[in-house]
Write an enzyme that holds these catalytic residues in place. Structure first.
Site, PDB file in Angstrom:
ATOM      1  CD  GLU A 285       6.053  14.463 -20.510  1.00 29.43           C
ATOM      2  OE1 GLU A 285       5.803  13.615 -21.384  1.00 29.43           O
ATOM      3  OE2 GLU A 285       5.162  14.999 -19.824  1.00 29.43           O
ATOM      4  CG  HIS A 306      14.429 -13.938  -9.760  1.00 26.19           C
ATOM      5  ND1 HIS A 306      15.011 -15.116  -9.375  1.00 26.19           N
ATOM      6  CD2 HIS A 306      13.966 -13.358  -8.627  1.00 26.19           C
ATOM      7  CE1 HIS A 306      14.888 -15.264  -8.065  1.00 26.19           C
ATOM      8  NE2 HIS A 306      14.259 -14.204  -7.584  1.00 26.19           N
ATOM      9  CE  LYS A 420       2.319  15.245 -28.824  1.00 27.61           C
ATOM     10  NZ  LYS A 420       1.764  16.289 -27.977  1.00 27.61           N
TER      11      LYS A 420
HETATM   12  O1  PA5 Z   1       2.582  15.863 -18.658  1.00 34.62           O
HETATM   13  C1  PA5 Z   1       2.153  16.249 -19.739  1.00 34.62           C
HETATM   14  O2  PA5 Z   1       1.879  17.428 -19.939  1.00 34.62           O
HETATM   15  C2  PA5 Z   1       1.918  15.272 -20.866  1.00 34.62           C
HETATM   16  O3  PA5 Z   1       2.318  13.994 -20.535  1.00 34.62           O
HETATM   17  C3  PA5 Z   1       0.452  15.237 -21.243  1.00 34.62           C
HETATM   18  O4  PA5 Z   1      -0.296  14.881 -20.105  1.00 34.62           O
HETATM   19  C4  PA5 Z   1       0.190  14.260 -22.386  1.00 34.62           C
HETATM   20  O5  PA5 Z   1       0.978  14.586 -23.474  1.00 34.62           O
HETATM   21  C5  PA5 Z   1      -1.274  14.312 -22.775  1.00 34.62           C
HETATM   22  O6  PA5 Z   1      -1.635  15.595 -23.164  1.00 34.62           O
HETATM   23  P1  PA5 Z   1      -3.148  16.035 -23.231  1.00 34.62           P
HETATM   24  O7  PA5 Z   1      -3.739  15.943 -21.876  1.00 34.62           O
HETATM   25  O8  PA5 Z   1      -3.109  17.448 -23.724  1.00 34.62           O
HETATM   26  O9  PA5 Z   1      -3.857  15.113 -24.198  1.00 34.62           O
END
Ligand code: PA5
Length: 432
Positions: A285, A306, A420
């Site tokens: 990310e 494996h 989303k």
């Molecule tokens: O690293 C990030 O920002 C994301 O992976 C969020 O943690 C994830 O989308 C969850 O978001 P939230 O904590 O707002 O529900």
């Protein structure tokens, strides 16, 4: 502390080129630490460990005290992405492999809201019915669909089972200080609430209450974990070509530029499976944007030798391997001698299982290097809270430096919104 061995890359990179990348990495470290780079309003994690004191730890531990008093034996931790992977990685790493069957160490911690599977959700509710339970709901934005759906169901269950007032005592919310539906709901219901600071993104939040509360509930020593992170924070702030975070960031960028587009995180300890998942999110990310970025993958050896071993050895040569080694096993198991030796294993009699694991690791390293897969070895002394705290911070720091070398903003995730928008439209959410 974390040790780094880059000798498994020697046959792939020229020393002078590596030194150039170390220089780039040092420049990126300066940008990160002087907070002059892209996304510099999300650097709260950098000095987070040293900002955690007795008060912050006691606040997390107050939830444990509260629920011990009620004999809670199961806690559902609801969250997704950065709001669950750190806690899940730590709890899996520190727990007895068969903890769910053995019980004992603390309330069982299970995770929810990290998927939208109806079967998973129904089975979670089956489990809650068998236990005296409570729930921690974690969402920084307070609006993420997956945890919101799970929380609505768990909240309903707790209210129906224990009554509305008692349910309020069994729910803890960890969210933004002002925004989001979870914040307003928590205010209205009067839940015990922890704040996720604005300047700490989800995937950098394991050392905030997002990680520390579930880890403490599972019975682990969060003070030791924070101490490990504090020591790492201090050590990795060193502006030197010997800094292991700088060197690792340099090597992974050099390998990437040389066509090694996939980093395979590997461990010979199955307790680290979810550390691999946490790493995939942290790097994927943070770096995967603007048409660039190392693709992070993970495997557990020897298990996956494996299944994935063939590809790693002989498939397309776009891989490098980062092995996370735990130097000392916690337990000892010796292979017995057998007078009949029908299985032909007496050559191993008297040897520890871990000895075989180490030889497997060494043999794999040699084979993969021969097969064209550079090998980075990251070592931790043992699998405990202190070392895990250091490892979490180490990788966060590497990620920040590495993404700046790559030339991307490590702290945003614009690409996550695409699915989303489509999903909301398909679900007919108002406004879409
Ligand atoms: O690293 C990030 O920002 C994301 O992976 C969020 O943690 C994830 O989308 C969850 O978001 P939230 O904590 O707002 O529900």
């Amino acid at each position: 502390m974390v040790k780094l061995d880059l000798t498994g890359c020697d046959s792939f990179v020229a020393k002078e080129r590596f030194e150039q990348y170390v220089e780039k990495s040092l420049a990126a470290q300066k940008v990160l630490e002087e907070e002059t780079g892209a996304g510099n309003d999300f650097l709260g994690w950098q000095h987070l460990p040293s900002s955690i004191g007795r008060k912050e730890l006691d606040d997390c531990l107050s939830v444990v005290d509260r629920w011990v008093g009620k004999d809670i034996d199961l806690v559902a931790v609801i969250g997704i992405g950065g709001s669950y992977l750190g806690a899940k990685a730590a709890i899996e790493a520190l727990s007895h492999t068969f903890a769910a069957s053995l019980g004992g160490h603390g309330p069982q911690v299970v995770f929810a809201g990290e998927n939208l599977s109806e079967d998973y959700t129904a089975e979670l509710l089956d489990l809650l019915r068998l236990h005296n339970c409570a729930c921690v709901v974690i969402s920084k934005s307070g609006t993420t669909t997956e945890p919101a759906v799970a929380f609505r169901l768990v909240k309903n269950y707790l209210e129906e089972t224990y009554g509305v007032d008692e349910a309020r005592e069994r729910i803890v919310a960890i969210t933004d200080k002002a925004r989001g539906a979870l914040k307003s709901l928590s205010n209205q219901e009067g839940y015990k609430t922890f704040v996720i600071e604005d300047n700490i993104g989800g995937r950098f939040s394991v050392l905030t209450p997002v990680g520390l509360v579930p880890i403490a509930l599972a019975g682990f020593d969060i003070e030791a974990m924070v101490k490990g992170a504090q020591d790492a924070e201090k050590a990795l702030a060193e502006r030197s070509a010997d800094n292991v975070a700088v060197r690792y960031a340099a090597m992974r960028n050099l390998l990437y530029d040389d066509g090694k587009k996939v980093e395979l995180f590997a461990s010979f300890n199955p307790k680290l499976q979810y550390l691999g998942e946490w790493l995939k999110q942290l790097f994927g990310e943070s770096e995967g944007k603007d048409g660039k970025g190392i693709f992070p993958a993970s495997v557990i050896f020897t298990t996956d030798l494996h299944s994935m071993g063939q590809y790693i050895q002989e498939g397309e040569r776009m891989l490098f391997e980062t092995v996370i080694t735990v130097e000392n096993a916690q337990r000892e198991v010796t292979i017995p001698s057998d007078p009949q030796n029908l299985d032909g294993l007496n050559y191993l009699a008297g040897k520890h299982v871990e000895h075989c694991n180490r030889m497997a690791q060494l043999g794999t390293r040699m084979a993969h290097i021969d097969g064209g897969v550079p090998n980075i070895d990251i070592r931790m002394d043992r699998l405990d809270e202190y070392n895990l705290g250091a490892v979490f911070y180490f990788f966060e720091k590497v990620c920040g430096i590495s993404a700046y070398v790559l030339g991307v903003n490590p702290f945003n995730q614009p690409g996550v919104e695409a699915y989303k928008k489509n999903m909301f439209k398909l679900l007919e959410k108002p406004g879409y």
